[in-house]
Write an enzyme that holds these catalytic residues in place. Structure first.
Site, PDB file in Angstrom:
ATOM      1  N   LYS B  75       0.853  -1.186   0.000  1.00  0.00           N
ATOM      2  CA  LYS B  75       0.000   0.000   0.000  1.00  0.00           C
ATOM      3  C   LYS B  75       0.891   1.239   0.000  1.00  0.00           C
ATOM      4  O   LYS B  75       1.966   1.242   0.622  1.00  0.00           O
ATOM      5  CB  LYS B  75      -0.883  -0.044   1.258  1.00  0.00           C
ATOM      6  CG  LYS B  75      -1.969   1.022   1.308  1.00  0.00           C
ATOM      7  CD  LYS B  75      -2.853   0.789   2.545  1.00  0.00           C
ATOM      8  CE  LYS B  75      -3.911   1.851   2.721  1.00  0.00           C
ATOM      9  NZ  LYS B  75      -4.762   1.587   3.911  1.00  0.00           N
ATOM     10  N   SER B 150      -9.678   1.751   3.040  1.00  0.00           N
ATOM     11  CA  SER B 150      -8.763   2.525   2.234  1.00  0.00           C
ATOM     12  C   SER B 150      -7.791   1.688   1.415  1.00  0.00           C
ATOM     13  O   SER B 150      -7.228   2.178   0.436  1.00  0.00           O
ATOM     14  CB  SER B 150      -7.979   3.486   3.128  1.00  0.00           C
ATOM     15  OG  SER B 150      -7.167   2.771   4.030  1.00  0.00           O
ATOM     16  N   SER B 174      -9.814  -0.815   7.103  1.00  0.00           N
ATOM     17  CA  SER B 174      -9.240  -0.548   5.783  1.00  0.00           C
ATOM     18  C   SER B 174      -8.625  -1.740   5.076  1.00  0.00           C
ATOM     19  O   SER B 174      -8.296  -1.659   3.896  1.00  0.00           O
ATOM     20  CB  SER B 174      -8.194   0.566   5.875  1.00  0.00           C
ATOM     21  OG  SER B 174      -8.842   1.817   5.928  1.00  0.00           O
TER      22      SER B 174
END
Lengths: 487, 474
Positions: B75, B150, B174
């Site tokens: 990420k 997210s 997330s």
């Protein structure tokens, strides 16, 4: 208005906040080197730079130093505490917040003893001592267009020492700073150098009329880089407040900057511009727990403290307060003296050596005691041979001491012997010298024998010259009478 | 290249000589280049291929680590030395990290191949990946839908076959929510289990890095590699790390006590089909001989407000360092210090990040602090305590991961409605406990949804073992 007039009507109320940089090896929350004077921006890891994703890791030496200070000030040591974030933006503060202690300072209460205005000892109560990190440095005067930032200082550990508003004059504030500086130096936690900024001081000050029961409006003064300037800023501010009151004007709650070039203070930030620091517990650090064992361990490793030594010298050693003050003013001098008196019990003589020959040598050569060549044990043996009557004081200070400075490894007694500076207590040898002198001066001897006592000095001088001053004057006088009677 | 859905099959093919790490990496790079989902913000082509070649040699020499052959994406809020990291924010435009996150060091030490950085919501704030400064990510199962967030890029990339696994971060769901939306396993370890050093902080006392994978085995393997105490993270735990991947059969045949939170199932926003199908999973567990009981959790209404008060407070402080003074984006309008801050932050941050900074600044400000922040801390403690009480009687808690399946892009415009999507996931972060989303649900609308299991702190091994059993049953 002048200060004297103001002080007749008003009592100043002063509190100080001192920031002392701790001289730990590494920074408070990273492993970066904590060192003054390095090339700018070299003692910086991603953490000091506040780079994304970095986290603080607490340096336990900071805690140790803070506890040492707390114990020396007889503060309460907090057993369980956390760190807080103080949020504000500044270019030299890379994270946008400072890690500090708001709700749970490491120390609460405590005191520092100072010499009050009446000359007597006064206790200055402390509110708290807490641990925090320093910011970097903004340098405004090096580049004509830009402010330069040096982050070497960012993250250096500090303790903030906050007093109650109990100081009453510039002099007391000065004396308080002197004592704090002395204390942190004794504790070995800070070099106490205000000029280099390793010790910094903010002043909170108000004045109140002698018959008032409530404090006046307080202001904060910053930016003083010496103890003298702290005193000057306070005196300026006392008069400024009194003048405003006299004119019927309001004293604003504000932060003012001291300007050393004019010895005055200038308004910097009004109350309504004050920051809301939005303190909250630092989530990146865990709770800190201080155990009783830990405190005991630090207690047992505490160095001697100036106030304890002062009391010992006055009460136990019967030294004058003046001597005791001078002996404890500088940690190095005190430690040297402490070593000296482990080897001699003649405290008065030891003090005289410290304050006399040693200090004047240091002053003349602009040296500190740390670079004084002669070992304390050597000075002690010098004192011992004087006390034993082997040499006299003037030989010791004027002849042996200079030799020791050049050859610090020699023993004082050996120097005395080699140079025939030993006081001669050997009556036979001295008798022989006297007899020889009488023989060499028959005319004077005759007159002396017939009662011309004025010639005593003449013979004394000859004998001293012959023995290079090593003859004991008392013994010599007795022997002269004995020998002349036998002639 | 085959479409792999387990690391095991990749390892087998490597062992059989059917594929090399280099070929595998090339294959994935090609897949990424052909993809239309906008999952990857950058392919680390050079370093990934170099690493792949090196590992091929190690495999020949039989010196390769246990992740040899694992092509993994990270990420875009995890630092990798010498590589860009932006938190999908304009404010870190062009910023390159000068150090590696502990998780990156650990992955590399076991010979994983880090193939690139994955799109996400800006600074991990969001649940749909619509808050990225670099564009939305599309759900690979239906390009009109969001992948969740997210860690939306992480989920989409794994599902689409652009890498075999991905790291995400989970502050309030997330990892689990996008896993639910994309039909993957999404695992948030216990708080403190995985070092946060090198993770761009959103809310420090909530953030935790974890894997998004096709199966529990891969999640267990990655977690056992990245977990453990770290001298650079004071909040990392010294609790011993177990070999999770070796313990996946530990609960075989065990009769367990499982609680389901009744309040979750009577929650207004919960899709009826997700509700019935999750209850059916519960019935299945009972049939297998486990004890499954309803437990009241009346605090459910407070978890979302509590989460948003506390996380925004921390975020408002954590994001202060992005000020245009030292790195990242600086506004061309900056002329002095104040305008540098003002314009750089105004232009550099997206709207959701600014909203959260402002909420957080508000809840910490003088006069409101006690009413919001102090009270928030108290509520969080109550939630923790109540949760611990449940675990005194039960091994696991079961609940839905998300109230709905993946929604349409631009489908939720009201930020409060968006925040309420987190209702089932923030609980684990508030309590600091481990939680996993398992791809057990298939909705009649064609989209998957997850079933969530939570365990008590540091029961990560048990949770993974139970998850493995659950997926086997399906």
């Amino acid at each position: 208005m002048n200060l004297k007039e103001v002080l007749e009507k008003y009592t100043p109320v002063i509190g100080l906040e001192i920031h002392a940089q701790l001289n730990t090896k590494s920074k408070a929350y990273s492993t970066d080197v904590n060192e003054f004077g390095s090339v700018p921006n070299t003692n910086v890891s991603p953490t000091s730079l506040g780079h994304p994703g970095t986290l603080p890791v607490f340096n336990s030496a900071t805690l140790e130093y803070a506890v040492r200070l707390g114990l020396a000030c007889k503060s309460n040591i907090t057993k369980e505490m956390h760190f807080d974030r103080k949020n504000y933006f500044y270019a030299d503060m890379p994270k946008g917040y400072q890690i500090t202690q708001d709700k749970t300072p490491i120390c609460t209460g405590g005191e520092i003893l100072i010499k009050g205005d009446n000359g007597k000892e006064r206790s200055i109560e402390l509110t708290r001592i807490h641990m925090e990190e320093d910011s970097g440095k903004s340098i405004h005067d090096m580049d004509p267009f830009d402010t330069l930032i040096d982050l070497n200082r960012a993250g250096v550990p500090l303790v903030e020492i906050v007093t109650e508003p109990v100081l009453k004059s510039a002099k007391e504030a000065y004396n308080y700073l002197t004592e704090v500086r002395k204390l942190v130096r004794y504790l070995g936690i800070c070099d106490g150098n205000m000029e280099e900024g390793s010790m910094r001081c903010d002043v909170n000050i108000s004045i109140m009329s002698k018959d008032a029961t409530e404090f006046g409006q307080r202001v904060e003064i910053k930016n003083m880089n010496s103890m003298r300037n702290v005193a000057k800023a306070i005196e300026f501010e006392i008069v400024r407040h009194a003048e405003l009151i006299a004119k019927g004007e309001k004293i604003e709650q504000e932060t003012r900057n001291f300007d050393a070039s004019t010895n005055s203070t200038i308004g910097m930030r009004k109350k309504e511009d004050a920051h809301d620091y939005r303190y909250f517990p630092e989530p990146d650090l865990t709770k800190l727990v201080v155990t009783n064992e830990y405190i005991e361990q630090i207690k047992n490793s505490m160095p001697p403290l100036p106030n304890d030594l002062f009391k010992k010298y006055v009460n136990k050693f019967n030294l004058s307060e003046y001597d005791a003050y001078n002996l404890t003013d500088d940690k190095g001098i005190a430690l040297y003296f402490e070593e000296l008196i482990t080897n001699t019990k003649n405290y008065k003589s030891a003090a005289n050596w410290m304050m006399g020959s040693i200090k004047s040598y240091l002053n003349q050569n602009a040296l500190t005691i740390e670079s004084f060549p002669i070992k304390a044990s050597t000075i002690a043996s010098l004192i011992t041979i004087i006390d034993d009557g082997a040499i006299n004081n003037s030989v010791a200070t004027q002849k042996i001491f200079p030799v020791l400075i050049e050859n610090p490894n020699l023993a004082p007694l050996e120097i005395a012997k080699e140079n025939n500076w030993i006081i001669q207590n050997d009556s036979n040898e001295l008798e022989a010298v006297i007899t020889a002198i009488f023989k060499a001066n028959p005319e004077e001897t005759e007159r002396f024998k017939n009662g011309d006592k004025k010639l005593t000095g003449f013979f004394m001088g000859k004998i001293m010259k012959e023995t290079k001053g090593a003859a004991n004057p008392k013994t010599t006088a007795q022997l002269i009478n004995k020998v002349i009677n036998n002639i | 290249m085959k479409n792999y859905t387990s690391f095991k099959s990749i390892k087998e093919d490597i062992a059989k000589g059917e594929i090399s790490c280099e070929a595998l990496t090339h294959g994935y790079i090609q897949n990424i280049k052909n993809s239309k989902t906008n999952s990857f913000l950058e392919i680390f082509e050079t370093t990934a291929l170099e690493q792949a070649k090196l590992i091929d040699v190690k495999i020949t020499n039989k010196t390769a680590g246990k992740l040899a052959g694992m092509v993994i994406g990270i990420k875009d809020n995890i630092c990798y030395k010498g590589h860009k990291v932006s938190g999908a924010s304009k404010i870190l435009e062009g910023f390159e990290s000068i150090y590696s996150a502990t998780v990156v060091e650990k992955l590399l030490a076991e010979d994983a191949i880090i193939i690139g950085r994955l799109n996400c919501d800006e600074f991990a704030m969001g649940g749909s990946n619509e808050n990225s400064a670099y564009g939305n990510v599309l759900n690979p199962l239906d390009n009109t839908k969001v992948p969740g967030g997210s860690s939306g890029g992480s989920a989409a990339a794994v599902k689409e076959g652009l890498c075999i696994a991905a790291l995400g971060s989970d502050t309030g769901g997330s990892i689990r929510q996008p896993a639910s939306f994309c039909g993957l396993v999404g695992y948030k370890p216990t708080y403190g289990r995985v070092s946060r050093y090198g993770l761009l902080a959103y809310a420090s006392s909530f953030d935790q890095i974890g894997p998004l994978t096709h199966n529990v085995e891969d999640a267990a393997l990655i977690t056992e590699v990245i977990a453990g105490i770290d001298a650079y993270d004071s909040t990392s735990s010294s609790e011993e790390v177990e070999n999770y991947s070796q313990k996946l059969d530990n609960l075989q045949g065990e009769k367990l006590k499982i609680a389901y939170l009744t309040d979750c199932f009577s929650s207004d926003g919960l899709d009826t089909e997700i509700k019935t199908k999750t209850l059916a999973v519960i019935e299945g567990l009972k049939e297998k001989g486990h004890t499954v009981e309803g437990v009241d959790f009346p605090l459910l209404d407070y978890v979302v407000p509590n989460y948003y008060i506390l996380t925004t407070a921390e975020a408002s402080s954590n994001l202060s360092r992005y000020d245009g003074a030292r790195y990242g984006y600086r506004s061309p309008k900056a002329v002095d210090l104040e305008s540098t801050y003002k314009f750089s932050r105004t232009e550099g941050f997206g709207i959701e990040v600014k909203r959260r900074i402002m909420i957080g600044t508000f809840v910490l400000s003088a006069g409101y602090y006690d009413a919001y922040y102090t009270k928030g801390l108290k509520v969080r403690n109550i939630i923790k305590t109540k949760t611990e009480e449940i675990f005194k009687n039960y091994d696991f808690i079961i609940l839905p991961t998300t109230p709905t399946t993946a929604f349409d892009i631009d489908g939720i415009k009201d930020p409060i409605a968006m925040y309420l999507q987190d209702i089932f996931t923030v609980h684990a972060n508030l309590a600091g406990i481990p939680a996993i989303s398992l791809p057990l649900g298939h909705h009649s609308n064609g989209m998957p949804f997850g079933v969530q299991i939570m365990a008590k702190s540091f029961d990560d091994a048990q949770l993974l073992a139970f998850s493995n059993e659950m997926l086997k049953r399906d």
